[in-house]
Structure formats: structure tokens, C-alpha cells
Enzyme design. Sequence first.
Site, mmCIF file in Angstrom:
data_model
loop_
_atom_site.group_PDB
_atom_site.id
_atom_site.type_symbol
_atom_site.label_atom_id
_atom_site.label_comp_id
_atom_site.label_asym_id
_atom_site.label_seq_id
_atom_site.Cartn_x
_atom_site.Cartn_y
_atom_site.Cartn_z
ATOM 1 N NE ARG A 63 -4.093 1.972 2.191
ATOM 2 C CZ ARG A 63 -4.158 3.010 3.324
ATOM 3 N NH1 ARG A 63 -3.609 2.626 4.535
ATOM 4 N NH2 ARG A 63 -5.042 3.856 3.361
ATOM 5 C CG HIS A 67 -1.193 5.473 0.079
ATOM 6 N ND1 HIS A 67 -1.977 5.785 0.902
ATOM 7 C CD2 HIS A 67 -2.239 4.570 -0.656
ATOM 8 C CE1 HIS A 67 -3.275 5.478 1.002
ATOM 9 N NE2 HIS A 67 -3.307 4.422 0.128
ATOM 10 C CG HIS A 194 -8.266 -3.735 -1.116
ATOM 11 N ND1 HIS A 194 -9.042 -2.639 -1.205
ATOM 12 C CD2 HIS A 194 -6.950 -2.933 -0.802
ATOM 13 C CE1 HIS A 194 -8.603 -1.342 -1.145
ATOM 14 N NE2 HIS A 194 -7.360 -1.696 -0.884
HETATM 15 C C1 HEM Z 1 -9.170 1.775 -5.721
HETATM 16 C C2 HEM Z 1 -9.145 2.563 -4.821
HETATM 17 C C3 HEM Z 1 -8.454 2.308 -3.430
HETATM 18 C C4 HEM Z 1 -9.064 2.719 -2.241
HETATM 19 C C5 HEM Z 1 -10.287 3.586 -2.076
HETATM 20 C C6 HEM Z 1 -8.463 1.999 -1.007
HETATM 21 C C7 HEM Z 1 -8.613 2.310 0.136
HETATM 22 C C8 HEM Z 1 -8.080 1.600 1.293
HETATM 23 C C9 HEM Z 1 -8.627 1.841 2.628
HETATM 24 C C10 HEM Z 1 -9.584 2.627 3.071
HETATM 25 C C11 HEM Z 1 -7.701 0.782 3.154
HETATM 26 C C12 HEM Z 1 -7.730 0.754 4.771
HETATM 27 C C13 HEM Z 1 -6.730 1.821 5.277
HETATM 28 C C14 HEM Z 1 -7.033 1.761 6.929
HETATM 29 O O1 HEM Z 1 -8.175 1.710 7.583
HETATM 30 O O2 HEM Z 1 -5.879 2.263 7.711
HETATM 31 C C15 HEM Z 1 -6.679 0.095 2.660
HETATM 32 C C16 HEM Z 1 -5.852 -0.629 2.839
HETATM 33 C C17 HEM Z 1 -4.980 -1.510 1.770
HETATM 34 N N1 HEM Z 1 -4.893 -1.136 0.530
HETATM 35 FE FE1 HEM Z 1 -5.868 0.208 -0.754
HETATM 36 N N2 HEM Z 1 -7.582 1.342 -1.691
HETATM 37 C C18 HEM Z 1 -7.473 1.421 -2.859
HETATM 38 C C19 HEM Z 1 -6.491 0.778 -3.951
HETATM 39 C C20 HEM Z 1 -5.482 0.070 -3.630
HETATM 40 C C21 HEM Z 1 -4.290 -0.217 -4.537
HETATM 41 C C22 HEM Z 1 -4.041 0.153 -5.965
HETATM 42 C C23 HEM Z 1 -3.450 -0.864 -3.731
HETATM 43 C C24 HEM Z 1 -1.909 -1.531 -4.204
HETATM 44 C C25 HEM Z 1 -2.022 -2.085 -5.137
HETATM 45 C C26 HEM Z 1 -4.053 -0.976 -2.437
HETATM 46 C C27 HEM Z 1 -3.504 -1.839 -1.304
HETATM 47 C C28 HEM Z 1 -3.766 -2.033 -0.024
HETATM 48 C C29 HEM Z 1 -3.514 -2.972 0.979
HETATM 49 C C30 HEM Z 1 -2.471 -3.854 0.718
HETATM 50 C C31 HEM Z 1 -4.151 -2.500 2.131
HETATM 51 C C32 HEM Z 1 -3.843 -3.205 3.566
HETATM 52 C C33 HEM Z 1 -2.853 -2.303 4.447
HETATM 53 C C34 HEM Z 1 -2.528 -2.998 5.804
HETATM 54 O O3 HEM Z 1 -3.081 -3.902 6.199
HETATM 55 O O4 HEM Z 1 -1.645 -2.535 6.415
HETATM 56 N N3 HEM Z 1 -5.171 -0.302 -2.168
HETATM 57 N N4 HEM Z 1 -6.943 0.732 1.022
#
Ligand code: HEM
Length: 322
Positions: A63, A67, A194
Site C-alpha cells: 500500500r 500511496h 485488497h
Molecule cells: C481503488 C482505490 C483504493 C481505495 C479507495 C483504497 C482504500 C483503502 C483503505 C481505506 C484501506 C484501509 C486503510 C485503513 O483503514 O487504515 C486500504 C488498505 C489497503 N490497501 Fe487500498 N485502496 C485502493 C487501492 C489500492 C491499491 C491500488 C493497492 C495496491 C496495489 C492497495 C493496497 C492496499 C493494502 C495492501 C491495504 C492493507 C494495508 C494494511 O493492512 O496495512 N489499495 N485501502
Amino acid sequence: MASSSSCRAWHCLLALFLLSSSAYSQLSPSFYAKSCPTLQLIVRATMIKALLAERRMGASLLRLHFHDCFVQGCDGSILLDDVGSFVGEKTAFPNVDSVRGYEVIDEIKKNVELLCPGIVSCADIAALAARDGTFLLGGPSWSVPLGRRDSTTASLTEANSDLPAPSLSLNLLIKAFDKKQLSPQDLTALSGAHTIGFSQCLNFRDHIYNGTNIDPAFATLRKRTCPAQAPNGDKNLAPFDVQTQLLFDNAYYRNLVAKRGLLNSDQVLFNGGSQDALVRQYVANPALFASDFVTAMIKMGNINPLTGTAGQIRRNCRVVNS
Ligand code: HEM
Ligand SMILES: *[C@@H]1O[C@H](CO)[C@@H](O)[C@H](O)[C@H]1NC(C)=O
């Protein structure tokens, strides 16, 4: 007559194509082959150590790279601390109390500096850590194009405007990715990230209480640890994927078809719209998902890199070199 021309039509086109494609991206997997041959081993070893301490770190570093890339391009801008009058991106809404893994980047950088001082950018370390996080949790691997340099600037404003929010509609998600020259297919493949990791209640509360496209049993389960009234339980964590939360598989898409997407932005990929067919394909064909994910990760890693003599190689990922 024509044979003496120095630029026959198709040769010209070929030359222009080669020039323009190299201007588009100068990254190469072998960029540090001579200057830091042990780079990938150091990143891998440090990532293994980090994941042995906490498996979730693989997800967190995937992630972090996303970002980084969506704000000013993949230039390490997310890693800069707020110091003195310098304002970084860490306090942006999508990042604050949410993006994790800065310490792991520090440790990789420290280890890399021991063997290859002043050579490897923080932006490249973030890209390699994202790949290793994916692979070490059971996902695909790929060779990461390298040669990014580090920014001397960051943008809090762009972090707030360009990082997509979980409340977005499919149309707005497609727009946010299009702005980074990523296609709807890239959006759907990259969202498969995700399949690993966790979200805090505040990011999925509205979806589980107000969402219409959600399995009621799943909503009930998630409500147990995510109370309706903010800020109660705001920081409580739920896994994106209930069954295999730290395994990088294609379960994310099976969950979407079962209406068990955790975020609104997940479920809109399967709600009767343009991405439904692709979601079904990724359910049926895990190898297709893996290969589209890799293609999209390389595209995302190519967003506006600093190359050549632009930017710098930071000594400390948290601060611009003085
Ligand atoms: C499509 C739009 C996306 C949205 C709206 C989104 C939003 C989010 C949100 C809200 C979280 C939880 C954060 C928290 O509660 O602290 C999250 C976690 C995560 N996102 Fe996304 N995300 C998106 C796309 C992506 C992309 C493109 C990737 C990587 C290629 C990604 C990888 C991750 C990962 C691996 C987590 C878990 C992180 C952890 O457990 O520390 N996301 N995302
Ligand atoms: C549900 O939607 C309403 C209207 O937008 C909003 O006021 C309320 O806070 C939402 N409930 C939750 C739990 O998010």
C-alpha cells in the site's frame, strides 16, 4: 533518389518510437546491477525479517508504494517527515494513522547504505518492498523496473486530492486512475491487493450500515466490531478477506461476487457495472489475475518517475539531503 535519403519513412518512425518510448520511461530492472548487485538480496532479507515479526507488513508496504506513486509519481515523497517548515504527505487524510511500514523502509535503507552508500533511491526501495511484500504473502513476483530518484518536495494537497477515498463511486474511481494513466482494468486488477491486509472501521462503517449491495450476514459480522456511532470503534480492524487475510490469492474477487466487499470502493467493482465481467474472469482464472496485477503494478510503478539528474538519492528517506 529515395535510397540516398537519410530518413526513409519507416526508419524514421522506428527511431521516433524508440526515442519517445525511452523518454516515457528510462527505468530498467538492471539499473543497479553493477552499482549495487546485492540490492535485491538486502531488500528481500530485510522484508523476510519484517514479515517474520508481523506478516501484515507485506500488505502495508504494498500500500505504501501505491500511496507514493499516486502523489507526484513514484518519487519517495510519502516518506518525507514534517520537519521545521517542511510539510510532507504523512498527515494527509488517506495516510495519517493509516499508512504503515515507514520503519521497515528505514531499515532496508540502512542496510542498503551499508553496502552501497549513496546509490539507491528510497523510491526504488519502496517499489522493491511492495513486490517482495506481495511475493512473500504468496502472490506473484516480477522484475521491478528501477532507476527512480527521490523528490525534494512533497504535496499534502495532492495526497488529499489524488488518493482515492473508499466512498468513491465506480465512475470516480475510474477517473482517479485515469488521471494516473491507469485503465479501468488496471483499477480492477490493482484493487485485488485488497486480498491482503486490514481496514479500520471508520473506512467501511458507511458501507456496512448504509450499503445496499452487501450480504446481510457479512454486514452483521462486521457491525459486531464496528459500532454505528462514530468515533466509537473507529480504529477497530477488520480483514479485507475473512478466510485468507494474509494470503495473496484471488479470494478478493470471490468475495465481491458474494457481496462481501469490505469497502464501498471494493463492492462498486461488482455492482452491475462495467467491471463485473472482469471480476468474474479473475474468479475463474487466478493466473489471469496474477498476470494483470503484475502488468498494472509495473504501470503504476512507472507513474512520473524522476530519472537522470532530476531529484536526488536521499541518504535518509525521511529528509531531503541538505
Ligand atoms: C481503488 C482505490 C483504493 C481505495 C479507495 C483504497 C482504500 C483503502 C483503505 C481505506 C484501506 C484501509 C486503510 C485503513 O483503514 O487504515 C486500504 C488498505 C489497503 N490497501 Fe487500498 N485502496 C485502493 C487501492 C489500492 C491499491 C491500488 C493497492 C495496491 C496495489 C492497495 C493496497 C492496499 C493494502 C495492501 C491495504 C492493507 C494495508 C494494511 O493492512 O496495512 N489499495 N485501502
Ligand atoms: C448512513 O447515511 C446517512 C445519510 O447519509 C448518514 O447520516 C449516516 O451517518 C450513515 N450511517 C453510518 C453508520 O455511516
